[in-house]
Design an enzyme around this catalytic site. Structure first.
Site, PDB file in Angstrom:
ATOM      1  CG  HIS A  93      -1.873  -1.067   1.136  1.00 34.38           C
ATOM      2  ND1 HIS A  93      -3.077  -0.938   2.297  1.00 34.38           N
ATOM      3  CD2 HIS A  93      -2.259  -2.017   0.339  1.00 34.38           C
ATOM      4  CE1 HIS A  93      -3.972  -2.038   1.722  1.00 34.38           C
ATOM      5  NE2 HIS A  93      -3.368  -2.520   0.786  1.00 34.38           N
ATOM      6  CD  GLU A 132      -1.644   4.260   3.686  1.00 33.79           C
ATOM      7  OE1 GLU A 132      -2.957   4.223   4.028  1.00 33.79           O
ATOM      8  OE2 GLU A 132      -1.406   3.330   2.764  1.00 33.79           O
ATOM      9  CB  CYS A 145      -6.529  -0.316   5.345  1.00 31.77           C
ATOM     10  SG  CYS A 145      -4.803  -1.153   5.336  1.00 31.77           S
ATOM     11  CB  CYS A 197      -1.831   1.453   6.315  1.00 29.20           C
ATOM     12  SG  CYS A 197      -1.361   0.576   4.503  1.00 29.20           S
TER      13      CYS A 197
END
Length: 162
Positions: free
Chosen positions: A66, A68, A96, A99
């Site tokens: 992701h 991040e 999410c 993360c």
């Protein structure tokens, strides 16, 4: 649930806006160059960008890639440290749970996100992971910066895929 701090644009600094605009550029790159879900992230420490990332989980066949996480990986390499204490993460979509926990473990100081994620958001939209007082580290959270631009990009991306 919603304990996250949703602010108005006037509550953010010019630097906040500039870094979120860069995150939106990275989200557009994810969409245009790699056909990824358009999410971008910029990690800043002491006024300097120490890591950037965009969603790459499809491209890299990696469910953890992701935006991040990619920004934290880049920053960790640059600083030669797994702790990113006091850094601010700018991300175009509310993190999410995966993360959020990585941000907590990295000791990020502040998270600024654009659009809320009503399906998997972990800063108060669905889960309170980022802002849960039971963690051994506290992260300041502010949401809503350039939210309309981010939400529009995401909405258009998913509309085009259907």
């Amino acid at each position: 649930m919603t304990n996250e701090k949703t602010e108005t644009s006037s509550d953010f600094s010019a630097d906040d806006v500039r870094h979120m605009q860069r995150a939106l550029q990275l989200a557009a790159h994810a969409r245009d160059a790699e056909n990824e879900v358009p999410v971008g992230a910029v990690l800043v420490l002491n006024g300097e960008v120490i890591g950037v990332g965009w969603n790459r989980n499809i491209t890299l066949h990696d469910p953890t890639a992701h935006a991040e996480v990619m920004a934290m990986r880049a920053a960790g390499e640059q600083l030669a440290n797994h702790r990113l204490s006091g850094a601010t993460l700018y991300v175009t979509l509310e993190p999410c749970s995966m993360c959020a926990m990585a941000l907590i473990h990295a000791r990020i100081g502040r998270v600024v996100y654009a659009a809320a994620d009503p399906k998997t958001g972990a800063a108060g939209s669905v889960f309170d992971t980022l802002i849960d007082a039971r963690h051994n580290h506290r992260i300041e959270v502010a949401g809503g910066l350039l939210a309309d631009e981010s939400a529009r990009m995401l909405r258009d991306f998913f509309r085009a895929r259907r």
